[in-house]
Design an enzyme around this catalytic site. Sequence first.
Site, mmCIF file in Angstrom:
data_model
loop_
_atom_site.group_PDB
_atom_site.id
_atom_site.type_symbol
_atom_site.label_atom_id
_atom_site.label_comp_id
_atom_site.label_asym_id
_atom_site.label_seq_id
_atom_site.Cartn_x
_atom_site.Cartn_y
_atom_site.Cartn_z
ATOM 1 N N HIS A 136 0.818 -1.209 0.000
ATOM 2 C CA HIS A 136 0.000 0.000 0.000
ATOM 3 C C HIS A 136 0.857 1.267 0.000
ATOM 4 O O HIS A 136 2.032 1.247 0.369
ATOM 5 C CB HIS A 136 -0.951 -0.013 1.196
ATOM 6 C CG HIS A 136 -2.069 -1.002 1.039
ATOM 7 N ND1 HIS A 136 -3.034 -1.194 1.992
ATOM 8 C CD2 HIS A 136 -2.362 -1.849 0.004
ATOM 9 C CE1 HIS A 136 -3.890 -2.113 1.556
ATOM 10 N NE2 HIS A 136 -3.496 -2.535 0.363
ATOM 11 N N GLU A 143 0.897 3.845 1.885
ATOM 12 C CA GLU A 143 1.432 4.281 3.184
ATOM 13 C C GLU A 143 2.725 3.539 3.500
ATOM 14 O O GLU A 143 3.710 4.140 3.950
ATOM 15 C CB GLU A 143 0.404 4.026 4.298
ATOM 16 C CG GLU A 143 -0.927 4.746 4.099
ATOM 17 C CD GLU A 143 -1.973 3.887 3.379
ATOM 18 O OE1 GLU A 143 -1.634 3.191 2.407
ATOM 19 O OE2 GLU A 143 -3.144 3.940 3.808
ATOM 20 N N CYS A 195 -5.903 1.227 5.776
ATOM 21 C CA CYS A 195 -6.422 -0.075 6.209
ATOM 22 C C CYS A 195 -5.782 -0.433 7.548
ATOM 23 O O CYS A 195 -4.892 0.262 8.035
ATOM 24 C CB CYS A 195 -6.122 -1.133 5.145
ATOM 25 S SG CYS A 195 -4.391 -1.601 5.038
ATOM 26 N N CYS A 208 -1.900 -0.824 7.387
ATOM 27 C CA CYS A 208 -1.176 0.448 7.289
ATOM 28 C C CYS A 208 -1.301 1.245 8.580
ATOM 29 O O CYS A 208 -0.352 1.941 8.971
ATOM 30 C CB CYS A 208 -1.677 1.263 6.099
ATOM 31 S SG CYS A 208 -1.201 0.518 4.536
HETATM 32 ZN ZN LIG Z 1 -3.149 -0.255 3.664
#
Ligand SMILES: [Zn+2]
Length: 143
Positions: A89, A91, A115, A118
């Site tokens: 992801h 992040e 999420c 993250c």
């Molecule tokens: Zn994430």
Amino acid sequence: NDIFRDGKDLSEKRDDYLEWPEDFMAVSFLSAQRSKEPNFQVGACIVNAENKIVGIGYNGMPNGCSDDLLPWNRAAKSKLDTKYPYVCHAEMNAIMNKNSADVKGCTMCVALFPCNECAKLIIQADSLKSSLLSLCFMESTSV
Ligand SMILES: [Zn+2]
């Protein structure tokens, strides 16, 4: 040499420039355009207390892994044939790409609410240095 163009006085300072948060969100949205993810293109940037960007990331396959060979599916008989085990992801990538020793006092600007994975990374990146990593985000209209 007109000092007016489109009704604006060119001898005066502009007052319709981007504010810092808008600028950083724009950087995040621009970075998202690098993503090859077919469903959600997400970008993130980490900004320090001096309004300097210290990390940028977008969602994609891990370094060195071919994004032509790994799956982009959201559903399959086996979870291993979906994107979920592989995609990193935005992040995570912003934290891993940071060009500063730590993220003390930094802000993460990301175009989608993080999420759970993250969120953990953001907390851990913070707690390593007992510092504050705050979060700013805008709701994506592409969800
Ligand atoms: Zn994430």
